[in-house]
Design an enzyme around this catalytic site. Structure first.
Site: not given
Ligand code: NAP
Length: 289
Positions: A53, A97, A120
């Protein structure tokens, strides 16, 4: 009939090209989009995801701030870090994460992220907006799938989709995104009875189980001309595989995503898109650079 492979790398590249343009426009307004990544512990798969990412961010001109924390990181320390990032005007997106080590509460951690930095799309506020059709920051994997339909000009109106997954990350947000596009949606999971019959009736099958010892989507389970999206990721003899028996299904379906090279690249591309969107929102709130 042989179906068409949906090329996730090509669709992701098209998204990245648009993101590059948006980054340049923000930079000319004095804002450089920045993503803060938070990785706790030594999970090797998570470390690879975060690295990929960050690399993708660099490729499109988004800067990153890397927060690599020890396995023993406490909830209190996590709360302080999230508060710090929420209040940092140079940070536009926050990515924690998952999964987190056991002592950390994933829901409490995600809920603490400012909704305007929630790249997200998983905070309760943004989940609520999604369920009322008003979300701006949407979960990356489901919105990446919607982007694929768009790229291939697949008309979704009136189609019947079966989703095999009910997680907060995939099945639930995807249900809402498909509904917005006038799809009739059936959500299946490990307790669903007659799963094969559900799949056989579907125009679109989206599977995200990720364990081929539990479930494999085979050609006899889909109807002629079905659209098949494979989100699952697992390893077989050190190779990445999905949930779908690709070689047989491509002969029967109209479109199929491969693994790798399907949904995976889209997830990263949509994270980049969300980060520039978050930077634009933050700019609107007067935080800049
Ligand atoms: P998850 O929470 O474990 O979800 C798995 C889903 O599969 C659950 O809803 C589960 O049902 C269902 N399931 C399990 N066994 C089944 C069976 N025999 N028949 C029907 N349904 C069954 O995992 P997740 O986080 O949603 O991720 C799912 C997969 O997607 C994983 O392989 C993950 O690596 C992959 N993934 C890929 C991407 C990408 O970018 N390609 C992104 C994120 C995740 P229950 O709810 O009843 O347990």
């Amino acid at each position: 009939m042989t179906g068409q492979k949906i090329d996730g790398i090509a669709v992701a590249n098209a998204v990245k090209e648009r993101v590059r343009g948006a980054v340049k426009a923000l930079q000319s307004d004095g804002v450089t989009p920045c993503l803060a990544t938070v990785l706790v512990g030594e999970n090797p798969a998570s470390a690879v995801y975060v690295k990929n990412k960050q690399k993708a961010c660099t490729e499109v001109g988004i800067t990153t701030k890397d927060h690599k924390l020890p396995e023993s990181f406490s909830q209190q320390e996590m709360n302080s870090l999230i508060d710090l990032l929420n209040n940092d005007n140079t940070v536009h997106g926050i990515l924690v994460q998952l999964p987190l080590p056991k002592q950390l509460d994933e829901f409490a951690t995600i809920s603490r992220i400012s909704p305007i930095k929630d790249v997200d799309g998983l905070t309760p506020y943004n989940v609520g907006l999604l369920s009322t059709g008003r979300a701006i920051l949407k979960p990356c994997t489901p919105s990446g799938i919607m982007e694929m339909f768009d790229y291939y000009n697949i008309d979704l109106t009136g189609k019947h989709a079966v989703i095999i997954n009910r997680s907060n990350l995939i099945g639930r947000p995807l249900y809402n995104l498909l509904l917005e596009k006038n799809v009739t949606v059936t959500t299946c999971h490990s307790k669903t009875q007659n799963l094969k019959e559900h799949c056989q009736k579907a125009d679109i099958v989206i599977t995200a189980v990720g364990d081929r010892t539990k479930f494999v989507l085979t050609a006899d389970m889909v109807k002629d001309g079905a659209i098949v999206i494979d989100v699952g990721i697992s390893r077989q003899d050190s190779k990445l595989v999905g949930d779908v028996d690709y070689d047989s299904i491509i002969k029967k379906a109209s479109y199929v995503t491969p693994v790798p090279g399907g949904v995976g690249p889209m997830t990263v591309a949509m994270l980049l898109k969300n980060t520039v969107t978050a930077a634009s929102i933050n700019k609107g709130f007067g935080s800049g650079s």
